[in-house]
Design a protein around this motif. Structure first.
Motif, PDB file in Angstrom:
ATOM      1  N   MET A  85       0.603  29.992   2.920  1.00 47.46           N
ATOM      2  CA  MET A  85      -0.382  29.428   2.023  1.00 47.46           C
ATOM      3  C   MET A  85      -0.473  27.922   2.223  1.00 47.46           C
ATOM      4  SD  MET A  85       0.140  31.150  -1.626  1.00 47.46           S
ATOM      5  CE  MET A  85       1.065  32.647  -1.698  1.00 47.46           C
ATOM      6  N   SER A  86      -1.665  27.429   2.243  1.00 46.01           N
ATOM      7  CA  SER A  86      -1.831  25.993   2.392  1.00 46.01           C
ATOM      8  C   SER A  86      -2.237  25.388   1.051  1.00 46.01           C
ATOM      9  CB  SER A  86      -2.884  25.675   3.450  1.00 46.01           C
ATOM     10  OG  SER A  86      -4.139  26.110   2.997  1.00 46.01           O
ATOM     11  N   ARG A  87      -1.652  24.301   0.765  1.00 40.77           N
ATOM     12  CA  ARG A  87      -1.990  23.595  -0.479  1.00 40.77           C
ATOM     13  C   ARG A  87      -2.921  22.449  -0.134  1.00 40.77           C
ATOM     14  NH1 ARG A  87       3.420  22.519  -3.871  1.00 40.77           N
ATOM     15  NH2 ARG A  87       2.812  23.975  -5.486  1.00 40.77           N
ATOM     16  N   THR A  88      -3.957  22.307  -0.895  1.00 41.52           N
ATOM     17  CA  THR A  88      -4.860  21.179  -0.686  1.00 41.52           C
ATOM     18  C   THR A  88      -4.695  20.218  -1.850  1.00 41.52           C
ATOM     19  OG1 THR A  88      -6.662  22.310  -1.825  1.00 41.52           O
ATOM     20  CG2 THR A  88      -6.547  22.556   0.579  1.00 41.52           C
ATOM     21  N   MET A  89      -4.652  18.967  -1.513  1.00 39.31           N
ATOM     22  CA  MET A  89      -4.509  17.941  -2.535  1.00 39.31           C
ATOM     23  C   MET A  89      -5.904  17.514  -2.977  1.00 39.31           C
ATOM     24  SD  MET A  89      -2.630  14.237  -2.315  1.00 39.31           S
ATOM     25  CE  MET A  89      -1.035  14.917  -2.019  1.00 39.31           C
ATOM     26  N   GLN A  90      -6.145  17.552  -4.247  1.00 38.44           N
ATOM     27  CA  GLN A  90      -7.440  17.139  -4.769  1.00 38.44           C
ATOM     28  C   GLN A  90      -7.379  15.651  -5.100  1.00 38.44           C
ATOM     29  OE1 GLN A  90      -8.465  19.584  -8.074  1.00 38.44           O
ATOM     30  NE2 GLN A  90      -8.649  21.425  -6.834  1.00 38.44           N
ATOM     31  N   PHE A  91      -8.359  14.927  -4.605  1.00 40.32           N
ATOM     32  CA  PHE A  91      -8.411  13.494  -4.853  1.00 40.32           C
ATOM     33  C   PHE A  91      -9.207  13.230  -6.124  1.00 40.32           C
ATOM     34  CE2 PHE A  91      -7.826  13.641  -0.234  1.00 40.32           C
ATOM     35  CZ  PHE A  91      -6.695  12.855  -0.140  1.00 40.32           C
ATOM     36  N   PRO A  92      -8.727  12.349  -6.955  1.00 44.27           N
ATOM     37  CA  PRO A  92      -9.463  11.991  -8.181  1.00 44.27           C
ATOM     38  C   PRO A  92     -10.616  11.048  -7.823  1.00 44.27           C
ATOM     39  CG  PRO A  92      -7.401  10.791  -8.070  1.00 44.27           C
ATOM     40  CD  PRO A  92      -7.421  11.730  -6.906  1.00 44.27           C
ATOM     41  N   VAL A  93     -11.724  11.625  -7.406  1.00 43.03           N
ATOM     42  CA  VAL A  93     -12.856  10.841  -6.900  1.00 43.03           C
ATOM     43  C   VAL A  93     -13.389   9.891  -7.959  1.00 43.03           C
ATOM     44  CG1 VAL A  93     -15.186  10.999  -5.959  1.00 43.03           C
ATOM     45  CG2 VAL A  93     -13.455  12.652  -5.274  1.00 43.03           C
ATOM     46  N   ARG A  94     -13.496  10.347  -9.175  1.00 45.86           N
ATOM     47  CA  ARG A  94     -14.055   9.508 -10.240  1.00 45.86           C
ATOM     48  C   ARG A  94     -13.176   8.275 -10.481  1.00 45.86           C
ATOM     49  NH1 ARG A  94     -16.030  12.429 -15.536  1.00 45.86           N
ATOM     50  NH2 ARG A  94     -17.704  12.941 -14.116  1.00 45.86           N
ATOM     51  N   GLN A  95     -11.868   8.467 -10.493  1.00 43.97           N
ATOM     52  CA  GLN A  95     -10.958   7.337 -10.731  1.00 43.97           C
ATOM     53  C   GLN A  95     -10.978   6.359  -9.556  1.00 43.97           C
ATOM     54  OE1 GLN A  95     -10.164  10.499 -11.356  1.00 43.97           O
ATOM     55  NE2 GLN A  95      -9.537  10.581 -13.480  1.00 43.97           N
ATOM     56  N   ILE A  96     -11.066   6.890  -8.346  1.00 39.31           N
ATOM     57  CA  ILE A  96     -11.126   6.015  -7.169  1.00 39.31           C
ATOM     58  C   ILE A  96     -12.414   5.206  -7.175  1.00 39.31           C
ATOM     59  CG2 ILE A  96     -11.302   5.992  -4.649  1.00 39.31           C
ATOM     60  CD1 ILE A  96      -9.365   8.393  -4.651  1.00 39.31           C
ATOM     61  N   ALA A  97     -13.534   5.840  -7.527  1.00 41.54           N
ATOM     62  CA  ALA A  97     -14.815   5.130  -7.577  1.00 41.54           C
ATOM     63  C   ALA A  97     -14.787   4.047  -8.651  1.00 41.54           C
ATOM     64  CB  ALA A  97     -15.948   6.120  -7.835  1.00 41.54           C
ATOM     65  N   LEU A  98     -14.233   4.369  -9.809  1.00 36.78           N
ATOM     66  CA  LEU A  98     -14.158   3.388 -10.895  1.00 36.78           C
ATOM     67  C   LEU A  98     -13.266   2.211 -10.513  1.00 36.78           C
ATOM     68  CD1 LEU A  98     -14.893   2.593 -13.781  1.00 36.78           C
ATOM     69  CD2 LEU A  98     -12.921   3.912 -14.553  1.00 36.78           C
ATOM     70  N   ALA A  99     -12.122   2.489  -9.911  1.00 32.93           N
ATOM     71  CA  ALA A  99     -11.215   1.420  -9.487  1.00 32.93           C
ATOM     72  C   ALA A  99     -11.883   0.536  -8.431  1.00 32.93           C
ATOM     73  CB  ALA A  99      -9.918   2.007  -8.951  1.00 32.93           C
ATOM     74  N   SER A 100     -12.617   1.151  -7.501  1.00 33.47           N
ATOM     75  CA  SER A 100     -13.319   0.382  -6.467  1.00 33.47           C
ATOM     76  C   SER A 100     -14.372  -0.524  -7.089  1.00 33.47           C
ATOM     77  CB  SER A 100     -13.981   1.319  -5.462  1.00 33.47           C
ATOM     78  OG  SER A 100     -13.019   2.079  -4.797  1.00 33.47           O
ATOM     79  N   PHE A 101     -15.103   0.004  -8.060  1.00 34.43           N
ATOM     80  CA  PHE A 101     -16.129  -0.796  -8.735  1.00 34.43           C
ATOM     81  C   PHE A 101     -15.505  -1.979  -9.466  1.00 34.43           C
ATOM     82  CE2 PHE A 101     -18.558  -1.705 -12.603  1.00 34.43           C
ATOM     83  CZ  PHE A 101     -19.756  -2.117 -12.034  1.00 34.43           C
ATOM     84  N   ILE A 102     -14.429  -1.727 -10.183  1.00 33.04           N
ATOM     85  CA  ILE A 102     -13.770  -2.798 -10.942  1.00 33.04           C
ATOM     86  C   ILE A 102     -13.226  -3.879 -10.012  1.00 33.04           C
ATOM     87  CG2 ILE A 102     -11.774  -3.318 -12.403  1.00 33.04           C
ATOM     88  CD1 ILE A 102     -12.300  -0.613 -13.785  1.00 33.04           C
ATOM     89  N   LEU A 103     -12.603  -3.468  -8.908  1.00 34.59           N
ATOM     90  CA  LEU A 103     -12.070  -4.449  -7.957  1.00 34.59           C
ATOM     91  C   LEU A 103     -13.190  -5.258  -7.308  1.00 34.59           C
ATOM     92  CD1 LEU A 103      -9.239  -2.378  -6.272  1.00 34.59           C
ATOM     93  CD2 LEU A 103      -8.994  -4.320  -7.821  1.00 34.59           C
ATOM     94  N   THR A 104     -14.292  -4.610  -6.976  1.00 25.78           N
ATOM     95  CA  THR A 104     -15.432  -5.320  -6.377  1.00 25.78           C
ATOM     96  C   THR A 104     -16.016  -6.321  -7.370  1.00 25.78           C
ATOM     97  OG1 THR A 104     -15.934  -3.404  -5.003  1.00 25.78           O
ATOM     98  CG2 THR A 104     -17.685  -5.015  -5.291  1.00 25.78           C
TER      99      THR A 104
END
Length: 50
Positions: free
Chosen positions: A1-20
């Motif tokens: 069985m392979s496990r896939t890691m789900q990325f928190p896209v919303r949190q990454i986008a928000l953090a990128s916006f705040i840093l920019t």
């Protein structure tokens, strides 16, 4: 069985916006300071010419 890691896209986008946004604000302060330095230099040149 392979496990896939789900990325928190919303949190990454928000953090990128705040840093920019923070970088843009810091840049504005830097440009404002540079403009004041140029004005002061121009005044010094005018006084030297007179």
């Amino acid at each position: 069985m392979s496990r896939t890691m789900q990325f928190p896209v919303r949190q990454i986008a928000l953090a990128s916006f705040i840093l920019t946004f923070a970088a843009l604000l810091a840049g504005c302060n830097t440009v404002d300071g540079a403009g004041q330095d140029l004005k002061a230099g121009g005044r010094a040149v005018e006084r030297a010419v007179e």
